[in-house]
Motif scaffolding. Structure first.
Motif, short mmCIF file in Angstrom:
data_model
loop_
_atom_site.label_atom_id
_atom_site.label_comp_id
_atom_site.label_asym_id
_atom_site.label_seq_id
_atom_site.Cartn_x
_atom_site.Cartn_y
_atom_site.Cartn_z
N LEU A 119 0.83 -1.20 0.00
CA LEU A 119 0.00 0.00 0.00
C LEU A 119 0.87 1.26 0.00
O LEU A 119 0.60 2.21 -0.75
N ILE A 120 1.92 1.26 0.81
CA ILE A 120 2.84 2.40 0.86
C ILE A 120 3.51 2.61 -0.49
O ILE A 120 3.59 3.74 -1.00
N ARG A 121 3.98 1.54 -1.07
CA ARG A 121 4.67 1.64 -2.35
C ARG A 121 3.71 2.01 -3.48
O ARG A 121 4.07 2.74 -4.41
N PHE A 122 2.48 1.52 -3.39
CA PHE A 122 1.48 1.88 -4.39
C PHE A 122 1.15 3.37 -4.31
O PHE A 122 1.06 4.05 -5.34
N GLU A 123 0.99 3.88 -3.10
CA GLU A 123 0.72 5.31 -2.92
C GLU A 123 1.88 6.14 -3.47
O GLU A 123 1.67 7.18 -4.11
N SER A 143 3.84 2.68 -16.34
CA SER A 143 4.55 3.51 -15.37
C SER A 143 5.31 2.65 -14.36
O SER A 143 6.45 2.95 -14.00
N ALA A 144 4.65 1.59 -13.88
CA ALA A 144 5.28 0.71 -12.90
C ALA A 144 6.53 0.05 -13.48
O ALA A 144 7.52 -0.16 -12.77
N LYS A 145 6.49 -0.27 -14.76
CA LYS A 145 7.67 -0.86 -15.41
C LYS A 145 8.82 0.13 -15.44
O LYS A 145 9.97 -0.23 -15.18
N ASP A 203 5.54 -5.48 -9.40
CA ASP A 203 4.95 -6.49 -8.52
C ASP A 203 3.65 -6.01 -7.86
O ASP A 203 2.92 -6.82 -7.28
N LEU A 204 3.37 -4.70 -7.95
CA LEU A 204 2.16 -4.14 -7.35
C LEU A 204 0.91 -4.35 -8.21
O LEU A 204 -0.20 -4.22 -7.72
N LEU A 205 1.11 -4.69 -9.47
CA LEU A 205 0.00 -4.64 -10.42
C LEU A 205 -1.09 -5.67 -10.15
O LEU A 205 -2.27 -5.40 -10.37
#
Length: 370
Positions: A176-180, A330-332, A338-340
């Protein structure tokens, strides 16, 4: 039925707005390619402000002093620490001749104000090009200074970088922290690409000393305890003077909070500065959040009532797919793929957390710099 009709057509409008946001706003960053710049032959001052950070400095300073860059100094600011922060700084200074220490004592008018300490550090720095990070941050590469500073030129005086958080296995809070953090980066990178930059993060940020003094430093918001990074960038960043850097070697990484309570307190501090942003930024950010919130609430209401559920479900999935594409690209770029697989759940919990934080900040003021 009339109420459900209203909710249904509102939902259609909200989905439309959300898709436009993802494709034409956040897509500015997601569909872009990183701009690889040639190394610049400029002198850089790396500035780190620390308050009671002795252990973090021991762990993370080695990655700063080992940077492969021909001409950089490290300005270590001890902000009235009561642990061994100053001793750790002095130990490193005895080994590396490019380290300068600024020992800040508390002044009654600026008691516990990080902006005061940073101002003294910036004034003490010898170079015009300033690169900022935190005492608990580690560049992922020995080329961090080179990558960030390579984006400076005659026009670009503000460089926005990405400050990631380290991964903890089997921790939903960590995700959650990393996703935010990822969502925030997508937003401020996209806004900057669109020509309306609104913030940066102090974990990885660069600007010129000239920009700092032209703006009279932090004086316009010195009474706001937070905001030495985002509020200052909100003040000085423009379409013409700001660019972004997100190459693999330019990223920094920090240890995340490990309890929900600590993260909640941290985010309360961060969110408290948003009300001081420029009006156009507040309007756009509020619209983004409100449409995300309404998307989930209206989806739940309509699907629970089975009102035109085939169309509602189709629109729901269409929006989720668009989001997956945009966030996935964007995550790439930012090494967060790994959040996807948890994306919808993380977004839902993040929206609820942000709403809770906003309500809490209305009720009471958050704590600030240590």
């Amino acid at each position: 039925m009339i109420l459900l009709d209203i909710i249904y057509y509102t939902f259609i409008v909200i989905v439309g707005i959300q898709v436009l946001f993802y494709l034409f706003l956040f897509g500015r960053f997601s569909f872009s390619k990183p701009s690889k710049k040639s190394p610049k032959k400029i002198s850089v001052s790396v500035i780190i402000c620390a308050k009671n950070e002795a252990e973090n400095l021991k762990n993370f300073l080695p990655s700063i002093v080992s940077q492969e860059y021909p001409d950089y100094e490290i300005v270590l600011i001890n902000d009235a620490s009561h642990d061994e922060t100053l001793e750790v700084m002095e130990a490193y200074k005895s080994k590396f001749n490019n380290i300068k220490i600024v020992d800040v004592k508390n002044v009654e008018a600026f008691w516990g104000n990080k902006k005061y300490a940073l101002t003294l550090g910036i004034k003490a720095s010898k170079n015009d090009y300033l690169l900022f990070t935190d005492a608990d941050c580690k560049p992922v590469s020995k080329y961090w200074v080179r990558e960030m500073s390579s984006h400076f030129n005659n026009d670009k005086h503000v460089i926005l970088g990405y400050g990631a958080y380290s991964k903890i296995k089997n921790s939903f809070l960590n995700k959650l922290i990393r996703f935010e953090t990822l969502v925030t980066a997508i937003q401020y990178f996209s806004f900057a690409k669109l020509g309306i930059p609104y913030m940066g993060v102090g974990r990885n940020l660069a600007y010129t000393k000239k920009e700092f003094f032209n703006a009279n430093g932090f004086i316009n918001h010195i009474q706001v305890r937070s905001g030495d990074d985002d509020l200052f960038i909100n003040q000085i960043a423009t379409k013409s003077n700001t660019t972004i850097c997100y190459t693999k070697d330019s990223i920094t990484i920090s240890p995340p909070k490990t309890s929900f309570q600590d993260w909640f307190k941290q985010k309360r501090r961060h969110v408290s500065t948003a009300k001081f942003y420029k009006l156009k930024h507040k309007v756009l950010l509020t619209l983004v959040f409100c449409t995300q919130f309404l998307f989930w609430i209206l989806s739940i209401i309509l699907l629970a009532s089975l009102f035109n559920w085939q169309i509602v479900l189709s629109l729901f999935l269409f929006r989720i797919i668009i989001q997956y594409i945009v966030y996935g690209l964007s995550a790439k770029k930012l090494e967060e793929t790994d959040l996807l697989w948890l994306l919808p759940f993380l977004e839902f919990f993040l929206i609820i957390s942000q709403l809770t934080i906003f309500i809490n900040n209305l009720i009471s003021k958050p704590n600030h710099w240590k």
